[in-house]
Write an enzyme that holds these catalytic residues in place. Structure first.
Site, PDB file in Angstrom:
ATOM      1  CG  ASP A   8      -1.671   1.262   1.461  1.00 17.09           C
ATOM      2  OD1 ASP A   8      -1.578   2.158   0.606  1.00 17.09           O
ATOM      3  OD2 ASP A   8      -2.376   1.367   2.486  1.00 17.09           O
ATOM      4  CE  LYS A  70      -1.145   7.123  -3.669  1.00 20.73           C
ATOM      5  NZ  LYS A  70      -1.723   6.258  -2.624  1.00 20.73           N
ATOM      6  CD  GLU A 147      -4.803   3.756  -2.260  1.00 22.59           C
ATOM      7  OE1 GLU A 147      -5.588   4.570  -1.754  1.00 22.59           O
ATOM      8  OE2 GLU A 147      -3.660   4.058  -2.640  1.00 22.59           O
ATOM      9  CG  ASP A 170      -8.945   5.142   1.241  1.00 23.99           C
ATOM     10  OD1 ASP A 170      -8.482   5.920   2.093  1.00 23.99           O
ATOM     11  OD2 ASP A 170      -8.223   4.367   0.573  1.00 23.99           O
TER      12      ASP A 170
HETATM   13  P1  ADP Z   1      -2.403   7.536   2.894  1.00 24.21           P
HETATM   14  O1  ADP Z   1      -3.100   6.267   2.578  1.00 24.21           O
HETATM   15  O2  ADP Z   1      -2.746   8.628   1.955  1.00 24.21           O
HETATM   16  O3  ADP Z   1      -0.950   7.394   3.088  1.00 24.21           O
HETATM   17  P2  ADP Z   1      -3.303   7.352   5.607  1.00 24.21           P
HETATM   18  O4  ADP Z   1      -4.433   6.422   5.479  1.00 24.21           O
HETATM   19  O5  ADP Z   1      -2.073   6.874   6.270  1.00 24.21           O
HETATM   20  O6  ADP Z   1      -2.970   8.060   4.251  1.00 24.21           O
HETATM   21  O7  ADP Z   1      -3.869   8.642   6.363  1.00 24.21           O
HETATM   22  C1  ADP Z   1      -3.067   9.712   6.618  1.00 24.21           C
HETATM   23  C2  ADP Z   1      -3.908  10.882   6.994  1.00 24.21           C
HETATM   24  O8  ADP Z   1      -4.703  10.544   8.120  1.00 24.21           O
HETATM   25  C3  ADP Z   1      -3.063  12.063   7.398  1.00 24.21           C
HETATM   26  O9  ADP Z   1      -3.557  13.213   6.763  1.00 24.21           O
HETATM   27  C4  ADP Z   1      -3.256  12.141   8.895  1.00 24.21           C
HETATM   28  O10 ADP Z   1      -3.211  13.465   9.342  1.00 24.21           O
HETATM   29  C5  ADP Z   1      -4.625  11.553   9.093  1.00 24.21           C
HETATM   30  N1  ADP Z   1      -4.826  10.954  10.414  1.00 24.21           N
HETATM   31  C6  ADP Z   1      -4.220   9.868  10.931  1.00 24.21           C
HETATM   32  N2  ADP Z   1      -4.655   9.633  12.190  1.00 24.21           N
HETATM   33  C7  ADP Z   1      -5.562  10.588  12.473  1.00 24.21           C
HETATM   34  C8  ADP Z   1      -6.372  10.902  13.608  1.00 24.21           C
HETATM   35  N3  ADP Z   1      -6.324  10.191  14.703  1.00 24.21           N
HETATM   36  N4  ADP Z   1      -7.201  11.972  13.535  1.00 24.21           N
HETATM   37  C9  ADP Z   1      -7.240  12.721  12.418  1.00 24.21           C
HETATM   38  N5  ADP Z   1      -6.509  12.489  11.316  1.00 24.21           N
HETATM   39  C10 ADP Z   1      -5.682  11.437  11.340  1.00 24.21           C
HETATM   40 MG    MG Z   2      -4.157   4.819   1.925  1.00 23.74          MG
END
Ligand code: ADP
Ligand code: MG
Length: 586
Positions: A8, A70, A147, A170
C-alpha cells in the site's frame, strides 16, 4: 512461483504485507512498525533515509526531505531534495526500495514481485508512473489494484458467506475514494467508484495551518516558501492537535516564530465545533463523490448494509459523524483503517498465486472513469472539433475491450490523428489527454471511410488503443505518445542505474539515526539550560555509532535516552504513528 508481496504505497504512510499460512499479514519495518511514513530524506553526507528518520529530519531540515509526493505522480514536476531534483516516480521508488528491504529482512528471501495499490481515481498516467516506480526499484509489478478494492478484498476474505451491499470510504492523506460493491457467495463485485485525487487529511491540516497563520496576517503558501522551518513546525503542531480531537475532544495549536520557536501566548484553542467550522468547505467536497457512486450504482443510501472506513483521516470525529448522519448507521469498526488496504493487497497476491486459501474467492473490478476519443461534429455545414466520444463508459466491469466505429471527415482523407482522453465532460478540453494514435495511409475514398477503434482496459487499469482500417485490414497500435511518465527501455535502464548509485543509510542503523535526529530536534525544544548537556549526549552517541564498539555504543545510547527522559522529552522507540494506531484498534 516467486513470492508476491503486497504494498500500500500511501501519500502519508506505506505498508507492506504478505499472504502467509492462509492469512494476510503485515510486515514490520526496522522500527517494528507496520506504517512507514512516505517521506524521503537526504542526510548531510548524501545518504538516503526513508520513513520515520526522514519524518524526523523533516521537522528540522525540511529542505532536505520530500513528502506527499504521491500527489505529483504521473507529472513531469520535479521536487528538490537536498539540492538534487527528483520526480515523484523516483521518490516513490525509494519508498518501494525501503519496503522491499524490510520485507526481505522479515521473510528471509529475495522479493522480486509485488502487487501495488493505487487510489481508484488514479488516472492512466498515475498508474503508469506507479508501475515504473516499481520497476526502478527492481520490482516486477504483477498487478495494480484500486485501494478500495483491496479494502473490500480484506472484508471479503474475512466474511465470505456475506450477502451485502458495502460502501468503502477511503480518506487518506491526499486522496479521497468511494466505492460501492456487492458481495455474495464469495464473489465480490465492484459496482461503482468515484472520488477526488486532490482531497485528503493533509488538506484538513492545511486549513488549520492557514487559519492560524491568517490570525497573524500571514498567508500559508507564501509563509511556506519564505519560512519553511516555521511552517514545518506548525504542520507538526496542527497534525497533533487534529489527532488529539479524537481522544480528548479539545486541543490547542501553538504558533511557532520564524525560527521555529513556539510562542505560548499565541495559541489557538481547538474543539470539535471549531474544527468542524474551519473544515466546512472540505466536508462539502466529501458529499459529492459518495452521491455519485450511489447514483451510478443505482443504490439509495438505505440499501448499504455496511460502511467500511479506510485511511487515517476517517478517524476524524467530523468524518465519523458525517458518515453516521448520511447512512443513518455507524460505520463498521472491525478493521483498522490504516491496515485494511495493505492486507487486501496480500489477498490479491494470493489470488494471483492461486493460493488454496482463496480458491473460492472471485473479484470483479470496474473502470473508474470514461475513456474515449475526440471527434468533430457537423452542424449546418460547419464542422467543429473538440467533442468527446466515449468508448468505454465509467464503471464498466474490467477487463473490457470495446470497439467503436468512426469515419473520415473529408473525401480522400489520408491521415487521422486519434486523440485519446479520459474524463466525463462533453468537451475534450475539460478531460485529461492520455495520448494520440496516428492513423496513416488511408486509401482514397469518400468522407466517412470506416475506421474501427478498439479500447482495451486491463485489470491493472491500463489502457491499450488499437485502430483498424477495414478497407485494407491494416492495424495501428497504441503508443500513447504523451504519457509524460512513460519511459523507454533505455530510459528505464538509466533510471535503474541511477537508483543503484544512490546510497541508502544502512537499514540496521536506521533506528539509531532516528534517535540522533530526534535528539537534534529536541535541542531546540529543551531550552538554553539543558541545551549543552543534550548536545554532548548526542555527540557521544554519534561518535559511538562510528566506533563499532558494542559496549561503548550501548552505554552512549542509554546515556542519550536517559538525558532525554530527564529533560521531559523521552524518546519513544516505536514510530509515533503506530502509537496512535495501538490506541485505536477500532
Ligand atoms: P495515505 O493512505 O494517503 O498514506 P493514511 O491512510 O495513512 O494516508 O492517512 C493519513 C492521513 O490521516 C493524514 O492526513 C493524517 O493526518 C490523518 N490521520 C491519521 N490519524 C488521524 C487521527 N487520529 N485523527 C485525524 N486524522 C488522522
Ligand atoms: Mg491509503
Amino acid at each position: 512461483m516467486d513470492l508476491i508481496v503486497g504494498i500500500d504505497l500511501g501519500t502519508t504512510n506505506s505498508l507492506c504485507s504478505v499472504f502467509k499460512d492462509g492469512h494476510p499479514v503485515l510486515i514490520p519495518n526496522t522500527h517494528g512498525s507496520f506504517l512507514t511514513p512516505s517521506v524521503i530524506g537526504i542526510l548531510e553526507d548524501g545518504q538516503i533515509v526513508v520513513g520515520a528518520s526522514a519524518k524526523e529530519l523533516r521537522v528540522t531540515h525540511p529542505e532536505r526531505t520530500a513528502s506527499v509526493f504521491k500527489r505529483s505522480m504521473g507529472t513531469d514536476r520535479t521536487i528538490e531534495v537536498g539540492g538534487q531534483s527528483f520526480t515523484a516516480t523516483k521518490l516513490s521508488s525509494l519508498v518501494l526500495c525501503a519496503l522491499r528491504r524490510d520485507a526481505e529482512a522479515f521473510l528471509g528471501c529475495r522479493v522480486k514481485e509485488v502487487v501495488v495499490t493505487v487510489p481508484a481515481y488514479f488516472n492512466d498516467n498515475q498508474r503508469q508512473a506507479t508501475k515504473q516506480a516499481g520497476e526502478m526499484a527492481g520490482l516486477k509489478v504483477r498487478r495494480i489494484i484500486n485501494e478500495p478494492t483491496a479494502a473490500a478484498l480484506t472484508y471479503g476474505f474475512h466474511d465470505r458467506g456475506a450477502e451485502k451491499h458495502l460502501m468503502v470510504i477511503d480518506l487518506g492523506g491526499g486522496t479521497f475514494d468511494v466505492t460501492l460493491m456487492e458481495i455474495f457467495e464469495g464473489t465480490l463485485e465492484i459496482i461503482s467508484t468515484a472520488g477526488e485525487s486532490m482531497l485528503g487529511g493533509e488538506d484538513f491540516t492545511d486549513r488549520l495551518m492557514a487559519t492560524v497563520l491568517k490570525k497573524e496576517g500571514l498567508h500559508l503558501e507564501t509563509t511556506e516558501m519564505k519560512q519553511p522551518l516555521r511552517t514545518a513546525r506548525l504542520r507538526e503542531e496542527c497534525e497533533m492537535a487534529k489527532r488529539q480531537l479524537m481522544t480528548d475532544g479539545n486541543s490547542r495549536i501553538r504558533l511557532p516564530d520564524a525560527q521555529g520557536t513556539f510562542d505560548e501566548s499565541k495559541a489557538l484553542q481547538l474543539n470539535p465545533d471549531v474544527f468542524a467550522k474551519i473544515v466546512q468547505p472540505l466536508m462539502r467536497r466529501i458529499r459529492d463523490p459518495i452521491n455519485k457512486a450511489l447514483r451510478d450504482g443505482d443504490c439509495p443510501p438505505e440499501k448499504i448494509d455496511d460502511v467500511i472506513l479506510v485511511g487515517g483521516a476517517t478517524r476524524m470525529p467530523v468524518m465519523q459523524k458525517f458518515v453516521a448522519d448520511f447512512f443513518k448507521k455507524r460505520p463498521l469498526v472491525s478493521f483498522n483503517p490504516d491496515e485494511v488496504v495493505a492486507l487486501g493487497a496480500a489477498v490479491q497476491a494470493a489470488l494471483i498465486g492461486d493460493d488454496a486459501a482463496v480458491d473460492e474467492m472471485v473479484m470483479t473490478d470496474v473502470c473508474p472513469f470514461t475513456l474515449g476519443v475526440e471527434v468533430a461534429k457537423e452542424f449546418g455545414g460547419r464542422v467543429s472539433s473538440g467533442y468527446y466520444q466515449p468508448v468505454i463508459h465509467r464503471n464498466t466491469t474490467i477487463p473490457v475491450s470495446r470497439e467503436e466505429q468512426f469515419g473520415t471527415m473529408v473525401p480522400n482523407q489520408q491521415e487521422v490523428l486519434l486523440m485519446v482522453y479520459q474524463g466525463e465532460s462533453r468537451k475534450v478540453a475539460d478531460n485529461l489527454c492520455l495520448g494520440e494514435l496516428r492513423i496513416v495511409d488511408i486509401p482514397p475514398g469518400p468522407a466517412g471511410t470506416e475506421i474501427l477503434v478498439r479500447f482495451t482496459y486491463d485489470l491493472n487499469g491500463l489502457l491499450e488503443v488499437e485502430a483498424m482500417l477495414p478497407s485494407t485490414g491494416r492495424k495501428f497500435n497504441t503508443v500513447l505518445t504523451n504519457h509524460s511518465s512513460s519511459l523507454s527501455s533505455e530510459e528505464l535502464a538509466t533510471a535503474v542505474a541511477e537508483m543503484q548509485k544512490l546510497k541508502f543509510y544502512p537499514r540496521d542503523d536506521l533506528q539509531h539515526q532516528r534517535l540522533v535526529l530526534y535528539g537534534e530536534r529536541m535541542v531546540g525544544e529543551v531550552g538554553p539550560f539543558h541545551r549543552q548537556q543534550l548536545e554532548d549526549a548526542i555527540d557521544v552517541f554519534e561518535h559511538a555509532m562510528s566506533m563499532g564498539d558494542r559496549e561503548l555504543f550501548d552505554r552512549a545510547r542509554l546515556g542519550l535516552l536517559m538525558t532525554l527522559e530527564q529533560m521531559g522529552v523521552g524518546y519513544d522507540e516505536t514510530d509515533e504513528t503506530d502509537e496512535d494506531v495501538a490506541g485505536d484498534r477500532r
